[in-house]
Scaffold this motif. Structure first.
Motif, PDB file in Angstrom:
ATOM      1  N   GLY A   1       4.234   9.061   6.676  1.00 17.90           N
ATOM      2  CA  GLY A   1       3.528  10.275   6.279  1.00 17.90           C
ATOM      3  C   GLY A   1       2.511  10.040   5.181  1.00 17.90           C
ATOM      4  N   LEU A   2       1.931   8.841   5.147  1.00 16.10           N
ATOM      5  CA  LEU A   2       0.995   8.476   4.084  1.00 16.10           C
ATOM      6  C   LEU A   2      -0.414   8.206   4.600  1.00 16.10           C
ATOM      7  CD1 LEU A   2       3.332   6.027   2.102  1.00 16.10           C
ATOM      8  CD2 LEU A   2       2.725   8.375   1.460  1.00 16.10           C
ATOM      9  N   ALA A   3      -0.675   8.589   5.838  1.00 17.66           N
ATOM     10  CA  ALA A   3      -1.982   8.287   6.424  1.00 17.66           C
ATOM     11  C   ALA A   3      -3.121   8.975   5.682  1.00 17.66           C
ATOM     12  CB  ALA A   3      -1.994   8.692   7.898  1.00 17.66           C
ATOM     13  N   ASP A   4      -2.822  10.076   4.991  1.00 17.03           N
ATOM     14  CA  ASP A   4      -3.881  10.767   4.250  1.00 17.03           C
ATOM     15  C   ASP A   4      -4.195  10.071   2.928  1.00 17.03           C
ATOM     16  OD1 ASP A   4      -1.342  11.409   3.255  1.00 17.03           O
ATOM     17  OD2 ASP A   4      -2.009  13.356   2.480  1.00 17.03           O
ATOM     18  N   ARG A   5      -3.337   9.143   2.506  1.00 19.93           N
ATOM     19  CA  ARG A   5      -3.555   8.413   1.246  1.00 19.93           C
ATOM     20  C   ARG A   5      -3.953   6.952   1.469  1.00 19.93           C
ATOM     21  NH1 ARG A   5       0.750  10.027  -3.471  1.00 19.93           N
ATOM     22  NH2 ARG A   5       0.505  12.290  -3.351  1.00 19.93           N
ATOM     23  N   ILE A   6      -3.601   6.412   2.627  1.00 24.00           N
ATOM     24  CA  ILE A   6      -3.836   4.991   2.885  1.00 24.00           C
ATOM     25  C   ILE A   6      -4.922   4.842   3.936  1.00 24.00           C
ATOM     26  CG2 ILE A   6      -2.828   2.833   3.701  1.00 24.00           C
ATOM     27  CD1 ILE A   6      -0.134   3.788   2.659  1.00 24.00           C
ATOM     28  N   GLU A   7      -5.973   4.134   3.574  1.00 23.12           N
ATOM     29  CA  GLU A   7      -7.057   3.796   4.501  1.00 23.12           C
ATOM     30  C   GLU A   7      -6.949   2.307   4.819  1.00 23.12           C
ATOM     31  OE1 GLU A   7     -11.947   3.323   4.508  1.00 23.12           O
ATOM     32  OE2 GLU A   7     -10.922   4.303   2.825  1.00 23.12           O
ATOM     33  N   VAL A   8      -6.812   1.990   6.084  1.00 22.69           N
ATOM     34  CA  VAL A   8      -6.653   0.603   6.519  1.00 22.69           C
ATOM     35  C   VAL A   8      -7.971   0.132   7.116  1.00 22.69           C
ATOM     36  CG1 VAL A   8      -5.353  -0.985   7.977  1.00 22.69           C
ATOM     37  CG2 VAL A   8      -4.210   1.012   6.982  1.00 22.69           C
ATOM     38  N   THR A   9      -8.480  -0.993   6.607  1.00 22.03           N
ATOM     39  CA  THR A   9      -9.783  -1.464   7.067  1.00 22.03           C
ATOM     40  C   THR A   9      -9.830  -2.990   7.081  1.00 22.03           C
ATOM     41  OG1 THR A   9     -12.182  -1.301   6.692  1.00 22.03           O
ATOM     42  CG2 THR A   9     -10.790  -1.427   4.750  1.00 22.03           C
ATOM     43  N   GLY A  10     -10.741  -3.534   7.857  1.00 21.93           N
ATOM     44  CA  GLY A  10     -10.903  -4.983   7.943  1.00 21.93           C
ATOM     45  C   GLY A  10     -11.874  -5.314   9.054  1.00 21.93           C
ATOM     46  N   PRO A  11     -12.112  -6.588   9.351  1.00 17.25           N
ATOM     47  CA  PRO A  11     -11.474  -7.748   8.707  1.00 17.25           C
ATOM     48  C   PRO A  11     -12.273  -8.218   7.502  1.00 17.25           C
ATOM     49  CG  PRO A  11     -12.745  -8.469  10.604  1.00 17.25           C
ATOM     50  CD  PRO A  11     -12.921  -6.974  10.505  1.00 17.25           C
TER      51      PRO A  11
ATOM     52  N   ALA B   1       0.841  -1.202   0.000  1.00 23.45           N
ATOM     53  CA  ALA B   1       0.000   0.000   0.000  1.00 23.45           C
ATOM     54  C   ALA B   1       0.869   1.242   0.000  1.00 23.45           C
ATOM     55  CB  ALA B   1      -0.930  -0.015   1.216  1.00 23.45           C
ATOM     56  N   ALA B   2       1.956   1.224   0.769  1.00 28.58           N
ATOM     57  CA  ALA B   2       2.862   2.366   0.810  1.00 28.58           C
ATOM     58  C   ALA B   2       3.557   2.568  -0.528  1.00 28.58           C
ATOM     59  CB  ALA B   2       3.885   2.172   1.920  1.00 28.58           C
ATOM     60  N   VAL B   3       3.961   1.476  -1.179  1.00 23.17           N
ATOM     61  CA  VAL B   3       4.595   1.577  -2.498  1.00 23.17           C
ATOM     62  C   VAL B   3       3.634   2.219  -3.498  1.00 23.17           C
ATOM     63  CG1 VAL B   3       5.409   0.220  -4.469  1.00 23.17           C
ATOM     64  CG2 VAL B   3       6.237  -0.302  -2.167  1.00 23.17           C
ATOM     65  N   LEU B   4       2.378   1.796  -3.482  1.00 22.52           N
ATOM     66  CA  LEU B   4       1.395   2.347  -4.419  1.00 22.52           C
ATOM     67  C   LEU B   4       1.149   3.826  -4.141  1.00 22.52           C
ATOM     68  CD1 LEU B   4      -1.163  -0.610  -4.512  1.00 22.52           C
ATOM     69  CD2 LEU B   4       0.592  -0.042  -6.207  1.00 22.52           C
ATOM     70  N   ALA B   5       1.069   4.181  -2.862  1.00 22.58           N
ATOM     71  CA  ALA B   5       0.869   5.597  -2.516  1.00 22.58           C
ATOM     72  C   ALA B   5       2.062   6.431  -2.962  1.00 22.58           C
ATOM     73  CB  ALA B   5       0.639   5.739  -1.016  1.00 22.58           C
TER      74      ALA B   5
ATOM     75  N   ALA C   1      -6.278  -0.500   2.200  1.00 21.92           N
ATOM     76  CA  ALA C   1      -5.524  -1.688   2.578  1.00 21.92           C
ATOM     77  C   ALA C   1      -6.377  -2.530   3.516  1.00 21.92           C
ATOM     78  CB  ALA C   1      -4.212  -1.299   3.263  1.00 21.92           C
ATOM     79  N   THR C   2      -6.537  -3.816   3.191  1.00 23.46           N
ATOM     80  CA  THR C   2      -7.376  -4.697   4.005  1.00 23.46           C
ATOM     81  C   THR C   2      -6.565  -5.842   4.582  1.00 23.46           C
ATOM     82  OG1 THR C   2      -7.990  -6.276   2.265  1.00 23.46           O
ATOM     83  CG2 THR C   2      -9.276  -4.229   2.409  1.00 23.46           C
ATOM     84  N   ASP C   3      -7.074  -6.400   5.671  1.00 21.47           N
ATOM     85  CA  ASP C   3      -6.494  -7.614   6.241  1.00 21.47           C
ATOM     86  C   ASP C   3      -7.500  -8.191   7.224  1.00 21.47           C
ATOM     87  OD1 ASP C   3      -4.531  -9.557   7.573  1.00 21.47           O
ATOM     88  OD2 ASP C   3      -3.222  -8.502   6.166  1.00 21.47           O
ATOM     89  N   ILE C   4      -7.405  -9.502   7.455  1.00 20.20           N
ATOM     90  CA  ILE C   4      -8.297 -10.127   8.429  1.00 20.20           C
ATOM     91  C   ILE C   4      -7.666 -10.176   9.812  1.00 20.20           C
ATOM     92  CG2 ILE C   4      -9.425 -11.542   6.661  1.00 20.20           C
ATOM     93  CD1 ILE C   4      -7.801 -13.934   7.726  1.00 20.20           C
TER      94      ILE C   4
END
Length: 388
Positions: A256-266, A224-228, A237-240
């Motif tokens: 410093g990528l929290a504004d571009r990466i949303e982490v959600t799950g499971p 996810a960081a590479v893509l951002a 970005a998802t995970d169980i």
């Protein structure tokens, strides 16, 4: 109604049922059941005795010097290795894999019978013991009374804490500087030490004008960081795994990528569609035996098939999916290339391109590894997929 598993032992070093006993809660990250017979052990115990007792199924609760316990563990390991013969000259690659897994399982069970007691603040009351409180809190959460764990597990917890402190340098995150940034793995989250699969995601041509991406099974959040860093404005970005979700959020913040990466799950897939969907599932279709192995073993290829069959419904028009996968299972006879291609076709997808790379990790060059031939032939690929 479930009860908390416990172990019981006698302070006189015996496991006789008529002796006064102590008890403590039992904890095992690999879901090993609590040992039924536990004897107290200290610096007077010889490695041969410890090995024999452990092979007989007795657990040893260590009460001596911490460094002596580590030396005893190594001595027991050498005895196991001398007696173990996990390969046969006439074995097929698949048989070699299962023999290797069985030998490793036996080794883990025997060594896992050397136990230590964590006090009610996660400390160790052993001579020359390190301060493991912070490492244990990171792995287990806040202290909740005494608990017994295997020494091998505790050493893994301490090692994971050190990885978390230092981080792993990822050149692909260098944003052109060449130096890279660091990803900090948490305990129980697979560490991105094999950089070749990350490089594939950093080098593959992006779809036209991509803005959104999904990173399925994000783990540490490294892809996810590479893509951002490559310019995607919104990466989900998802995970169980709760541990992985916490780890990915922390790494996004650090970078410093929290504004571009949303982490959600499971969940595997989030709601909605994206221009790019990336999935790096566990590569081997076999059952994991511990939390960390969940990053390597995917029983029956469940995650792989879940990604393939859900991809078309989660892509924007003109979008594509990236499947990052090793062909090691093919060399081990655990999956065929034809089965993979059939799964792609059955999911209503077609292959539009593929990038390949060879492994750079030391095990690919270790001729003493029982699986050396398969590891040396391994190729990791990024499959570019689109709806048919």
């Amino acid at each position: 109604m479930s009860t908390t598993p416990t172990i019981n032992w006698s302070e006189d070093g015996s496991d006789r049922s008529d002796q006064p006993t102590r008890s403590a809660r039992w904890h095992s990250e690999s879901a090993m059941p609590p040992p039924r017979r536990v004897v107290a052990a200290d610096d007077r115990m010889k490695a041969a005795t410890a090995y024999q007792l452990a092979c007989e199924g007795r657990a040893l609760l260590w009460q001596g010097d911490f460094h002596n316990a580590r030396q005893l563990l190594r001595a027991m390991g050498r005895r196991i290795d001398r007696k173990s013969n996990p390969t046969r000259p006439d074995a097929t690659p698949t048989e070699s894999f299962h023999l290797h897994r069985r030998a490793r399982g036996h080794r883990a069970r025997v060594l896992g019978r050397l136990l230590v007691l964590l006090e009610d603040d996660h400390s160790l009351s052993l001579r020359r013991a390190p301060d493991v409180r912070r490492a244990c809190t990171e792995a287990y959460g806040p202290p909740r009374g005494e608990r017994a764990v295997s020494l091998t597990e505790l050493l893994g917890v301490v090692g994971a804490h050190q990885w978390r402190e230092r981080g792993v340098e990822v050149p692909a995150l260098g944003a052109g500087s060449g130096a890279g940034d660091r990803i900090h793995p948490h305990y129980g989250v697979f560490s991105p030490v094999r950089g070749e699969y990350i490089d594939l995601a950093a080098q593959a041509p992006l779809p036209a004008n991509p803005r959104t991406a999904f990173d399925l099974g994000t783990g540490t959040g490294v892809l996810a960081a590479v893509l951002a860093r490559r310019g995607l404005s919104h990466v989900v970005a998802t995970d169980i795994s709760p541990r992985a979700l916490a780890c990915a959020r922390e790494n996004a913040d650090r970078l410093g990528l929290a504004d571009r990466i949303e982490v959600t799950g499971p969940a595997l897939y989030p709601e909605g569609r994206a221009d790019l969907v990336v999935c790096n599932p566990p590569w081997l279709p076999a059952r994991p035996t511990s939390t960390v192995e969940q990053g390597v073993y995917d029983p029956d290829g469940t995650m792989l098939h879940g990604f393939l069959h859900g991809l078309a419904a989660h892509l924007n028009p003109g979008g594509e999916g990236w499947l990052v996968l090793s062909d090691l299972p093919e060399h081990l006879g655990l999956r065929t290339r034809e089965a993979l291609l059939t799964a792609i076709t059955t999911a209503g997808l077609r292959v539009t391109g593929r990038l390949d790379t060879s492994p750079r990790h030391p095990r690919a060059r270790d001729t003493t590894d029982p699986l050396h031939r398969a590891r040396a032939a391994e190729v990791t690929s990024l499959w570019r997929l689109m709806p048919d």
